[in-house]
Write a protein that holds these residues in place. Structure first.
Motif, mmCIF file in Angstrom:
data_model
loop_
_atom_site.group_PDB
_atom_site.id
_atom_site.type_symbol
_atom_site.label_atom_id
_atom_site.label_comp_id
_atom_site.label_asym_id
_atom_site.label_seq_id
_atom_site.Cartn_x
_atom_site.Cartn_y
_atom_site.Cartn_z
ATOM 1 N N ASP A 143 -4.556 -3.032 8.793
ATOM 2 C CA ASP A 143 -3.686 -2.098 8.066
ATOM 3 C C ASP A 143 -4.269 -0.683 8.074
ATOM 4 O OD1 ASP A 143 -1.906 -4.050 7.467
ATOM 5 O OD2 ASP A 143 -2.337 -4.130 5.316
ATOM 6 N N VAL A 144 -5.566 -0.597 7.792
ATOM 7 C CA VAL A 144 -6.212 0.718 7.721
ATOM 8 C C VAL A 144 -6.141 1.416 9.085
ATOM 9 C CG1 VAL A 144 -8.423 1.905 7.415
ATOM 10 C CG2 VAL A 144 -7.747 0.095 5.829
ATOM 11 N N ARG A 145 -6.442 0.676 10.141
ATOM 12 C CA ARG A 145 -6.430 1.286 11.480
ATOM 13 C C ARG A 145 -5.025 1.708 11.896
ATOM 14 N NH1 ARG A 145 -10.618 -3.100 14.116
ATOM 15 N NH2 ARG A 145 -12.482 -2.286 13.098
ATOM 16 N N VAL A 146 -4.054 0.841 11.606
ATOM 17 C CA VAL A 146 -2.669 1.187 11.943
ATOM 18 C C VAL A 146 -2.236 2.427 11.167
ATOM 19 C CG1 VAL A 146 -0.269 0.442 11.680
ATOM 20 C CG2 VAL A 146 -1.949 -1.125 12.652
ATOM 21 N N LEU A 172 7.441 -1.663 -3.373
ATOM 22 C CA LEU A 172 6.909 -2.571 -2.360
ATOM 23 C C LEU A 172 8.060 -3.039 -1.482
ATOM 24 C CD1 LEU A 172 4.295 -3.871 -1.434
ATOM 25 C CD2 LEU A 172 4.866 -5.834 -2.837
ATOM 26 N N GLU A 173 8.236 -2.402 -0.346
ATOM 27 C CA GLU A 173 9.345 -2.721 0.524
ATOM 28 C C GLU A 173 9.004 -3.918 1.389
ATOM 29 O OE1 GLU A 173 7.903 0.312 0.530
ATOM 30 O OE2 GLU A 173 9.260 1.190 -0.922
ATOM 31 N N LEU A 181 -3.473 3.289 -2.031
ATOM 32 C CA LEU A 181 -3.991 1.927 -1.906
ATOM 33 C C LEU A 181 -3.472 1.099 -3.073
ATOM 34 C CD1 LEU A 181 -6.060 -0.150 -0.674
ATOM 35 C CD2 LEU A 181 -7.748 0.840 -2.216
ATOM 36 N N ARG A 182 -2.914 -0.057 -2.766
ATOM 37 C CA ARG A 182 -2.396 -0.920 -3.822
ATOM 38 C C ARG A 182 -3.012 -2.306 -3.718
ATOM 39 N NH1 ARG A 182 3.241 -1.319 -2.099
ATOM 40 N NH2 ARG A 182 2.282 -0.718 -0.148
ATOM 41 N N THR A 206 -0.367 -2.315 2.621
ATOM 42 C CA THR A 206 -1.030 -2.017 1.365
ATOM 43 C C THR A 206 -1.794 -0.704 1.419
ATOM 44 O OG1 THR A 206 -2.890 -3.359 2.103
ATOM 45 C CG2 THR A 206 -1.279 -4.414 0.661
ATOM 46 N N VAL A 207 -1.872 -0.116 2.613
ATOM 47 C CA VAL A 207 -2.564 1.159 2.755
ATOM 48 C C VAL A 207 -1.637 2.144 3.454
ATOM 49 C CG1 VAL A 207 -4.558 2.346 3.718
ATOM 50 C CG2 VAL A 207 -4.761 -0.040 3.026
#
Lengths: 128, 162
Positions: A21-24, A107-108, A83-84, A113-114
């Motif tokens: 997620d972070v990288r994307v 939250l779709e 960030l959730r 989450t990032v």
């Protein structure tokens, strides 16, 4: 013929997904900034005082990105990090077809989450 | 002649499933040859982590397959690209430490034939061998024509979920 269920432990799956997620999010933010404002990887590197290849390695995952370097990357792209930590209680069974949905606000479907929020859009003045 | 469903029913192809995140439905499909399934189960966990600072190769593949099936955008060239010559219709799915070779039977439907350690593929230039292996496997399938999506148009092979 049954399908093959490719599984790893939930703990390792959570790690893989979060880091993915972070990288994307980083890749997309950089692509968006380059398209909208011409902020290239080189410009981000210049702002941080590092070589362009360092930015590439962080995004690709060759280098270990820490929370501090993540925050610096966001700063260099004029972005804020969102960030959730979402409770499992709101997620259990959510893959199954439902006639009604009770998802938490903001939250779709399939959302990450990032995210990296653009500061320019975040602080837009309210039109009078 | 057979469809993908027929080949799946005959056990020649195996559908690969990965648990999806909450609120996510499958958008794309991935099938594997028996050899690919064996690779997932036995060889993949043994591949050393070399090009990723944090995530082991099986975690890399897990994340890639999850995002593939969920219909999320994949990064052109970094995560998927056509192999040369593009006329063969063979594509490569990539993570930092792994390579997966196969073809798109139709849009959003990938058939994985081979998987391997990225470092060994690069060091020994195993690309032509894996490309030819995919072509041979496909040629030997009694699959309805057209057997694959031709060309190198990324939009012809992957659509993105809403």
């Amino acid at each position: 013929m049954p399908s093959f269920q490719f599984r790893i432990s939930p703990r390792r799956a959570a790690v893989a997904r979060f880091i993915g997620d972070v990288r994307v999010a980083l890749q997309r933010a950089l692509a968006e900034e380059e398209a909208k404002r011409g902020t290239t990887k080189s410009e981000v590197a210049r702002r941080l005082g590092v070589h362009r290849s360092a930015i590439s390695r962080r995004i690709k995952g060759t280098d270990n990105i820490t929370l501090a370097t993540l925050a610096e990357m966001a700063w260099a792209m004029d972005r804020d990090i969102s960030l959730r930590l979402v409770s499992h209680e709101t997620s259990v069974g959510a893959n199954e077809f439902q006639t009604t949905t009770t998802q938490p606000p903001g939250l779709e479907k399939g959302s990450r989450t990032v995210t990296f929020t653009n500061q320019a859009t975040k602080f837009q003045p309210v039109p009078r | 002649m057979a469809t993908l469903a027929t080949l799946e029913g005959d056990g020649i192809l195996v559908r690969v499933d990965v648990p999806l995140p909450p609120r996510t439905q499958p958008w794309r499909r991935i099938y594997g040859s028996q050899g690919f399934i064996v690779w997932l189960e036995t060889a993949l966990p043994l591949i050393p982590r070399e090009w990723d600072a944090l995530v082991e190769p099986d975690q890399q593949v897990y994340d890639l397959l999850q995002r593939f099936i969920a219909g999320e955008p994949l990064t052109w060239k970094k995560e998927f690209h056509p192999m040369s010559p593009v006329g063969h219709g063979v594509w490569e799915l990539k993570t930092p430490d792994t390579r997966i070779f196969g073809w798109f039977a139709v849009g959003d439907c990938f058939v994985a034939v081979e998987g391997h350690d990225a470092s060994r593929v690069k060091k020994h230039d195993l690309y032509p061998g894996f490309r030819d292996s995919v072509v041979r496997f496909r040629e030997n399938l009694d699959l309805d024509h057209p057997k694959y999506v031709a060309g190198d148009d990324r939009n012809a092979v992957l659509s993105v979920s809403d």
